[in-house]
Design an enzyme around this catalytic site. Sequence first.
Site, PDB file in Angstrom:
ATOM      1  N   SER A  49       0.861  -1.182   0.000  1.00 34.25           N
ATOM      2  CA  SER A  49       0.000   0.000   0.000  1.00 34.25           C
ATOM      3  C   SER A  49       0.893   1.225   0.000  1.00 34.25           C
ATOM      4  O   SER A  49       2.071   1.155   0.364  1.00 34.25           O
ATOM      5  CB  SER A  49      -0.881   0.002   1.256  1.00 34.25           C
ATOM      6  OG  SER A  49      -1.485   1.253   1.479  1.00 34.25           O
ATOM      7  N   TYR A  69      -2.288  -1.410  10.323  1.00 41.02           N
ATOM      8  CA  TYR A  69      -2.264  -1.479   8.868  1.00 41.02           C
ATOM      9  C   TYR A  69      -0.894  -1.095   8.316  1.00 41.02           C
ATOM     10  O   TYR A  69      -0.327  -1.792   7.469  1.00 41.02           O
ATOM     11  CB  TYR A  69      -3.351  -0.570   8.291  1.00 41.02           C
ATOM     12  CG  TYR A  69      -3.545  -0.718   6.802  1.00 41.02           C
ATOM     13  CD1 TYR A  69      -4.273  -1.777   6.279  1.00 41.02           C
ATOM     14  CD2 TYR A  69      -3.008   0.210   5.913  1.00 41.02           C
ATOM     15  CE1 TYR A  69      -4.457  -1.915   4.919  1.00 41.02           C
ATOM     16  CE2 TYR A  69      -3.186   0.078   4.544  1.00 41.02           C
ATOM     17  CZ  TYR A  69      -3.906  -0.992   4.050  1.00 41.02           C
ATOM     18  OH  TYR A  69      -4.083  -1.133   2.691  1.00 41.02           O
TER      19      TYR A  69
END
Length: 278
Positions: free
Chosen positions: A154, A167
């Site tokens: 990401s 995350y």
Amino acid sequence: MNDFTGRVALVTGAARGQGRAHAVALAERGADVVICDRCEDVPAVVYAMGRKDELAETKALIEAAGRRCIAERADTADQAAIQALVSRAESEFGGIDIAIANAGVSAGAPIQEAFDGHWAEVIGTNLTGVFNTVAAVAPGMIARGYGRIITISSMLGRGAAPGQAAYCASKWGVVGMTKSVALDLAPHGVTANVIAPGNIATPMAQNDALYRKMRPDLESPTLADAEPIFATLHAQPVPFLEPFEVTRAVLYLADEASAHITGTVMPVDAGAAARVTA
């Protein structure tokens, strides 16, 4: 370029979104495809997960392209389940040439509000699940002297955001792990690379719970209300990219001609990578 005739690809998290886009594109270019998805909602994730009927739809799209498909419900955090899926693929299709470790979840909370299940879910899926997938396919790729491993991180795998400790830890971990894997497999004809997407137009980013976090000033914010905030996360002033924009990078890295590209991170993030040094 992008002729995958005779190849077999594994795509995790393929019920919908990026995973479906990757799986169908590979099938349309000649690959047989093995897909899996957990197809189960979990308490730590506030948006609905992929469903069994969506996984079946992805399988149907692959078969409509004239290719064979194995589709199973499997949690990538379950090492035995992923090993069994890879073993089935080797038995029925002869082995896996391309592995796309795509399965992932987003669950945000400030560290003072996070709970044990939150951390376990995010790390289990986004990092342990990627490790399990890569570890399952690597021996067969080494034995055959060929392989393309692509992991999905990401833009937060090289940056940070409030409320995203778990995350960010998981996605930074994917980058470091994949670089190490690239070194392990470099002598064996196997490449390993990372793609770092920005905001992609899938349910992970487009859901009411996230809109409320983006716009706490509104009682019931909509996608339109949240889009200006999403756009600030990119350098180019666009709130979302489409899944196939990531698929284009997958196809490039999965190609046989990309034999000497390994250990890299390819951002597909509307310029967000220009803001970081990692």
